[in-house]
Motif scaffolding. Structure first.
Motif, PDB file in Angstrom:
ATOM      1  N   ASP A  49      23.106  13.926  79.317  1.00 24.81           N
ATOM      2  CA  ASP A  49      23.589  13.066  79.634  1.00 24.81           C
ATOM      3  C   ASP A  49      23.186  11.698  79.232  1.00 24.81           C
ATOM      4  O   ASP A  49      22.250  11.550  79.181  1.00 24.81           O
ATOM      5  N   LYS A  51      25.142   8.816  79.805  1.00 25.20           N
ATOM      6  CA  LYS A  51      26.252   8.474  80.206  1.00 25.20           C
ATOM      7  C   LYS A  51      25.260   6.334  79.939  1.00 25.20           C
ATOM      8  O   LYS A  51      25.317   4.775  79.827  1.00 25.20           O
ATOM      9  N   ILE A  95      34.283   1.483  75.987  1.00 27.58           N
ATOM     10  CA  ILE A  95      34.328   3.346  76.827  1.00 27.58           C
ATOM     11  C   ILE A  95      33.746   2.824  77.953  1.00 27.58           C
ATOM     12  O   ILE A  95      32.711   1.894  77.852  1.00 27.58           O
ATOM     13  N   SER A  96      34.851   3.852  78.892  1.00 26.97           N
ATOM     14  CA  SER A  96      33.475   3.719  80.526  1.00 26.97           C
ATOM     15  C   SER A  96      32.770   4.439  80.326  1.00 26.97           C
ATOM     16  O   SER A  96      32.328   6.063  80.179  1.00 26.97           O
ATOM     17  N   THR A  98      31.331   6.566  82.246  1.00 25.66           N
ATOM     18  CA  THR A  98      31.360   7.822  83.391  1.00 25.66           C
ATOM     19  C   THR A  98      32.393   9.097  82.705  1.00 25.66           C
ATOM     20  O   THR A  98      31.955  10.115  83.602  1.00 25.66           O
ATOM     21  N   ASP A  99      32.706   8.698  81.420  1.00 24.72           N
ATOM     22  CA  ASP A  99      33.392   9.989  81.009  1.00 24.72           C
ATOM     23  C   ASP A  99      32.725  10.719  79.761  1.00 24.72           C
ATOM     24  O   ASP A  99      32.195  10.008  79.454  1.00 24.72           O
ATOM     25  N   GLU A 100      31.151  11.765  80.161  1.00 24.01           N
ATOM     26  CA  GLU A 100      30.608  12.014  79.421  1.00 24.01           C
ATOM     27  C   GLU A 100      30.824  12.884  78.759  1.00 24.01           C
ATOM     28  O   GLU A 100      30.354  12.555  77.226  1.00 24.01           O
ATOM     29  N   GLN A 101      31.779  13.571  78.051  1.00 25.44           N
ATOM     30  CA  GLN A 101      32.596  13.647  77.274  1.00 25.44           C
ATOM     31  C   GLN A 101      33.107  12.716  75.852  1.00 25.44           C
ATOM     32  O   GLN A 101      32.634  12.927  74.859  1.00 25.44           O
ATOM     33  N   GLU A 102      34.212  11.735  76.194  1.00 33.86           N
ATOM     34  CA  GLU A 102      33.999  10.813  76.008  1.00 33.86           C
ATOM     35  C   GLU A 102      33.197   9.821  75.543  1.00 33.86           C
ATOM     36  O   GLU A 102      32.931   9.798  73.964  1.00 33.86           O
ATOM     37  N   VAL A 103      31.943   9.741  75.787  1.00 33.31           N
ATOM     38  CA  VAL A 103      30.838   9.003  75.679  1.00 33.31           C
ATOM     39  C   VAL A 103      29.433   9.774  74.867  1.00 33.31           C
ATOM     40  O   VAL A 103      29.396   9.308  73.344  1.00 33.31           O
ATOM     41  N   HIS A 105      31.146  12.389  72.656  1.00 35.03           N
ATOM     42  CA  HIS A 105      32.357  11.879  71.476  1.00 35.03           C
ATOM     43  C   HIS A 105      32.465  10.732  69.981  1.00 35.03           C
ATOM     44  O   HIS A 105      32.109  11.002  69.562  1.00 35.03           O
TER      45      HIS A 105
END
Length: 414
Positions: A49, A51, A95-96, A98-103, A105
């Motif tokens: 995780d 975030k 980047i927000s 809250t988006d685990e996949q975006e983080v 990536h």
């Protein structure tokens, strides 16, 4: 003024003479210092995780964005400037978390993990630190008689990297005695009055043990008699080598490596007041403090630290602000004698006199009883991978300081 100019000139001449060997015979850098790694082989990365890690990195990024692109922020072997971080930081701040996949990536897109090649199977050491709360007063009294000093007026600090390229991130700290540069006063000399007329007292506290642990932690809260709070933080150090009191007591046979926790050390010193000064003075290092403007603990990068995610490192080896994938264990918050796995993306935002070595870290746990408990008992083995900007990795490859990823890693998943 003329005398002062002569003294400073003499100081630089002494430095040049003292380090002439490095100038004529520069130390050879290792042909290969780092090894690349793949994200999917980092223990625990797939289920991580990230975030909170991103939020902590964004704090460092806000500092990088404000700095000059040409400012050097690397180490002796990792040639980095602020401009190497800024493209990734600009992307990170958009980047927000809250988006685990975006983080995830984001980190995989902008960074490459690397590890030191010569540490082998030998694990690194990871400890913890916290924000202590100490009672104090602006007025010296029988109860409050231990001074926290501001930086002395006669303390001289020189960045040797300004004169010799092979001495980047090396400092020389001392004082002028006539026209000679000599080491600054040791802890024992300071305790015997060497700073009289040379340094102002920031505040008085009631225990030399608390002062010692405050120096180790780097910052703290002083609870004043009128109910107000004074936040203090590291400002300078006397240049003497740090000696761990735990090591002193272990050598004396009082403790072992297994039971030499911060709490145990404090209990022993309080129970043996006649031994206290003798033991504490074995640590010649001494820290000077400054008043902090707010209640946040600030690290050496000048940014607010995040409990559980900010890591103090040896900046001779690890760039300040760099993300690091840490694989270690930590004490359980309810039963500190038991350890549980800790696999987490940390951010290098602080340093300290006791943090020395390629794979050495100090986890910031914040303030309060739980943080004190975890930090006081944490002394665990582990390993980390430094996440470097991909353009920097390309330079390391070009300079033959890095080799490509391989299948085998120096540590097994915890």
């Amino acid at each position: 003024m003329k005398t002062k100019i002569i003294s400073i000139t003499t100081l630089f001449a002494l430095i040049a003479l003292s380090f002439s060997a490095w100038w004529f015979w520069p130390a050879k850098k290792p042909s290969t210092l780092f090894r690349q790694a793949d994200f999917d082989r980092l223990p625990g990365w797939k289920s991580a995780d990230l975030k909170k890690s991103l939020q902590t990195f964004q704090t460092s990024c806000r500092a990088f964005i404000k700095q000059s692109p040409e400012q050097v922020v690397g180490t002796e072997h990792i040639d980095l400037q602020v401009k190497d971080w800024q493209p990734a930081c600009i992307a990170a701040l958009k980047i927000s978390p809250t988006d685990e996949q975006e983080v995830k990536h984001f980190f995989e897109k902008w960074f490459t993990p690397v590890e030191f090649t010569d540490t082998g199977e030998k694990p690194g050491l990871f400890t913890g630190y916290y924000v202590p709360a100490i009672k104090g007063s602006y007025t010296k009294s029988k109860e409050f008689h231990v001074p926290l000093y501001e930086t002395p007026d006669d303390l001289v600090t020189t960045d040797l990297g300004l004169f010799f390229n092979d001495l980047k991130n090396r400092r020389l700290i001392g004082r002028l005695e006539g026209k000679k540069l000599v080491p600054y006063y040791t802890r024992a000399q300071i305790n015997h009055g060497a700073l009289k007329g040379k340094a102002r007292v920031l505040v008085w506290i009631n225990s030399p043990i608390d002062r010692l642990f405050l120096e180790i932690q780097g910052s703290g809260v002083i609870e004043l008699e009128d109910g107000k709070r004074l936040y203090v933080g590291y400002d300078a150090q006397n240049g003497a080598p740090y000696t761990a009191i735990a090591g002193v007591l272990i050598k004396k046979g009082v403790m072992t490596k297994d039971n030499a926790s911060m709490q145990a050390i404090k209990r022993y010193l309080e129970a043996h007041p006649k031994q206290m000064d003798k033991v504490i003075n074995k640590n010649k290092s001494f820290v000077f403090f400054r008043k902090m403007s707010d209640g946040s603990a600030l690290g050496s990068q000048g940014v607010a630290l995040t409990p559980g995610y900010s890591l103090a490192i040896d900046k001779q080896w690890v760039p300040m602000g760099a993300p690091l994938w840490l694989a270690t264990t930590r004490p359980d918050s309810t039963n500190p004698d038991e350890n549980k796995p800790m696999q987490r993306l940390m951010i290098a935002q602080d340093t300290g006199g006791a943090i020395r070595g390629k794979v050495r870290g100090d986890v910031f746990w914040g303030g309060g009883e739980k943080a004190t408990l975890i930090a006081g008992h944490m002394k665990n083995h582990g390993h980390y991978w430094i996440l470097l900007p991909k353009n920097a990795v390309s330079r390391l490859e070009k300079n033959k300081l890095i080799i490509a990823a391989r299948d085998r890693f120096g540590v097994k998943p915890l």
